[in-house]
Write an enzyme that holds these catalytic residues in place. Structure first.
Site, mmCIF file in Angstrom:
data_model
loop_
_atom_site.group_PDB
_atom_site.id
_atom_site.type_symbol
_atom_site.label_atom_id
_atom_site.label_comp_id
_atom_site.label_asym_id
_atom_site.label_seq_id
_atom_site.Cartn_x
_atom_site.Cartn_y
_atom_site.Cartn_z
ATOM 1 N N TYR A 109 0.809 -1.234 0.000
ATOM 2 C CA TYR A 109 0.000 0.000 0.000
ATOM 3 C C TYR A 109 0.841 1.283 0.000
ATOM 4 O O TYR A 109 0.580 2.181 -0.800
ATOM 5 C CB TYR A 109 -0.951 0.047 1.208
ATOM 6 N N GLU A 154 -19.053 -20.382 8.973
ATOM 7 C CA GLU A 154 -18.915 -20.777 7.573
ATOM 8 C C GLU A 154 -18.736 -22.285 7.530
ATOM 9 O O GLU A 154 -18.070 -22.854 8.394
ATOM 10 C CB GLU A 154 -17.710 -20.082 6.916
ATOM 11 N N HIS A 190 -15.165 -7.374 11.219
ATOM 12 C CA HIS A 190 -16.579 -7.546 10.858
ATOM 13 C C HIS A 190 -17.488 -7.616 12.091
ATOM 14 O O HIS A 190 -18.502 -6.928 12.172
ATOM 15 C CB HIS A 190 -16.778 -8.821 10.032
HETATM 16 C C1 BG6 Z 1 -13.760 -11.747 4.470
HETATM 17 C C2 BG6 Z 1 -12.913 -12.750 5.171
HETATM 18 O O1 BG6 Z 1 -13.453 -10.452 4.914
HETATM 19 O O2 BG6 Z 1 -15.129 -12.026 4.747
HETATM 20 C C3 BG6 Z 1 -13.250 -14.136 4.723
HETATM 21 O O3 BG6 Z 1 -11.549 -12.463 4.896
HETATM 22 C C4 BG6 Z 1 -14.746 -14.401 4.879
HETATM 23 O O4 BG6 Z 1 -12.517 -15.084 5.468
HETATM 24 C C5 BG6 Z 1 -15.561 -13.282 4.261
HETATM 25 O O5 BG6 Z 1 -15.052 -15.639 4.274
HETATM 26 C C6 BG6 Z 1 -17.045 -13.449 4.592
HETATM 27 O O6 BG6 Z 1 -17.808 -12.459 3.957
HETATM 28 P P1 BG6 Z 1 -19.390 -12.639 3.788
HETATM 29 O O7 BG6 Z 1 -19.846 -11.352 3.204
HETATM 30 O O8 BG6 Z 1 -19.576 -13.818 2.887
HETATM 31 O O9 BG6 Z 1 -19.945 -12.915 5.150
#
Ligand code: BG6
Ligand code: NDP
Length: 458
Positions: free
Chosen positions: A141, A236, A260
């Site tokens: 970056y 997941e 997240h």
């Molecule tokens: C990403 C992660 O930021 O988000 C991944 O690096 C993950 O590991 C993904 O699978 C999940 O995103 P979403 O939108 O499918 O919940």
């Protein structure tokens, strides 16, 4: 702190989107191109203004890139002839430039191409809008930002703006995050930097703001007096696979929880912002993060799924967690004593992302001795509490768990989950978080992006 560049802001004129790293196996980049295609289809990227530039080291031609993208963008099964035509038109907006990330030559060429595009669209003068989207290892970056600043800042007198979009991870810890912020901050002003945490761009996460702050019902219930615990869950059902190399350096806490899930936590827990001004909303998110007390060691569980180390990109002795459950406690008047349980894992039994808000028991429950039947079991717990379940995936829906009287023979009760709200697609809709976020960068709205102090706090 303003959200827009203080001068030369323009929302019309020529618009150049530069995807830095439009090569490789295109796995991640394809979804970015798909988001851009959807925006194009909906008229947000008018061909009279827009050109998309791909930039990376790999030497491929415009046509090779377009061919790869065409295969991906045209899923023959359900595209109408009109959509197929749209894909062809969209692909004609894409140009590919090959160059290195740390020398001026490639970036000078990029600047020349962008300038030519700008002059072709603005022969009578006007404006220049340049959006640089970095999807590269973060170690690159600072070089790339330096090159953009040196070679690709609009030096003509067209006026306009330059914005930089960066993807997580923004460092590995406070020190490296600060170092990266300082390096980029020396080159660009904070209102030019868009740090993507794509959960902030998820539609239901945004809907939560309205739910919480536009309903008296929620305003009065949303506190320690009524809520027993909050769970934010990310599951997941697949392994890390192609991203084993990246993932092993970060682990589930840095990959999912620190960004997240914390972003979701902020929206569940924050106070009402002074207004809808993006900075007011970001101020409230920061306050939540700053009120979280250090996590206690006995409130963390870590795990690694069996077979993780079989991934060729993962070292045999890796201890990187693929599962983590942590309890966060927010030290403020609203949330004192309420555990926020954040749980994330790869390769689990199902795929779901949801928020569960569980209310306290009814005090002195007069129905406690009557027969009770649970028709829909909520979080596997057989008690009679009210709750909300806000599903982000697989279906965007909000459920409310209520108690009812069952039948009319006697006074038995049962518990049922009622659908409170789901995402109806009406009119022009935005399909996914990336579309949403790219649109915001075009509009100069930073609400759904991570501010520097927010990054530090998280
Ligand atoms: C990403 C992660 O930021 O988000 C991944 O690096 C993950 O590991 C993904 O699978 C999940 O995103 P979403 O939108 O499918 O919940
Ligand atoms: P890839 O490894 O697929 O892409 C990296 C590309 O970047 C390469 O194809 C290469 O293209 C270019 N590149 C530039 N400098 C380097 C370098 N020093 N080492 C390796 N490649 C380099 O990664 P992704 O696209 O999957 O991800 C990009 C970045 O985004 C990752 O590095 C990671 O930090 C981050 N990220 C990835 C996630 C994921 O799940 N994949 C999730 C979250 C973040 P070329 O040679 O043509 O220039």
């Amino acid at each position: 702190m303003g959200t827009r560049e203080s001068s030369n802001v323009s929302e019309t004129g020529s618009f150049s989107i530069v995807l830095l790293c439009a090569s490789g196996d295109l796995a991640e980049k394809k979804s970015l191109f798909l988001a851009l295609f959807h925006l194009y289809e909906k008229g947000f990227l008018p061909p009279t203004e827009v050109q998309i530039f791909g930039y990376a080291r790999t030497e491929i031609s415009d046509d090779e890139l377009r061919d790869q993208l065409r295969e991906y963008l045209i899923p023959a099964k359900y595209y109408s002839p009109k959509q197929v035509e749209d894909v062809w038109d969209f692909l004609n907006l894409i140009k590919y430039i090959s160059g290195s990330y740390d020398s001026e030559e490639g970036f000078r060429l990029l600047d020349k191409e962008i300038s030519e595009h700008e002059y072709s669209k603005n022969s009578g003068g006007g404006s220049s809008r340049r959006l640089f989207y970095l999807e590269l290892p973060p170690s690159v970056y600072p070089f790339v930002c330096n090159m953009i600043k040196t070679c690709c800042m609009n030096k003509s007198n067209l006026g306009g703006w330059t914005r930089i979009v960066v993807e997580k991870p923004f460092g590995k810890d406070l020190e490296s995050a600060e170092e990266l912020s300082t390096q980029i901050g020396e080159l660009f002003e904070e209102p030019q930097i868009y740090r993507i945490g794509h959960y902030l761009g998820k539609e239901l996460v945004q809907k939560m703001l309205v739910l919480r702050f536009a309903n008296q019902l929620f305003l009065s219930l949303w506190n320690r007096d009524n809520i027993d615990n909050v769970q934010i869950i990310f599951k997941e059902d697949f392994k890390v696979e192609v991203h084993g190399g990246y993932f092993d350096q970060y682990g589930i806490i840095r990959d999912i929880i620190q960004n997240h899930l914390l972003q979701v936590l902020c929206l569940v827990a924050m106070e009402r912002p002074v207004s809808l001004n993006p900075e007011h909303i970001r101020d409230e998110r920061v306050k939540v993060l700053e009120s979280v007390v250090p996590i206690s060691d006995d409130e963390i569980v870590l795990g690694q799924y069996e077979g993780y180390r079989d991934d060729p990109a993962v070292p045999d002795e890796s201890n990187t967690p693929t599962f983590a459950s942590v309890i966060l406690r927010i030290h403020n008047e609203r949330w004192e004593g309420v555990p926020f349980i954040l749980r994330a894992g790869k390769a689990l039994d199902s795929r779901k992302k949801e928020i569960r808000v569980q209310f306290k028991d009814v005090p002195d429950d007069i129905f406690k001795d009557v027969p009770h039947e649970i028709l829909l079991i909520f979080s596997g717990q057989k008690h009679r509490r009210n709750g909300f379940r806000i599903c982000l995936q697989p279906l965007e829906t909000i459920y409310m768990k209520l108690m009812y009287k069952l039948g009319n023979l006697n006074m038995s009760t049962h518990q049922s989950e009622q659908e409170l709200l789901y995402w109806r697609k009406e009119g022009v809709t935005i399909e996914d978080a990336y579309e949403n976020l790219i649109l915001d960068t075009i509009r100069g709205d930073q609400q759904q992006f991570v501010r520097r102090d927010e990054l530090e706090a998280s």
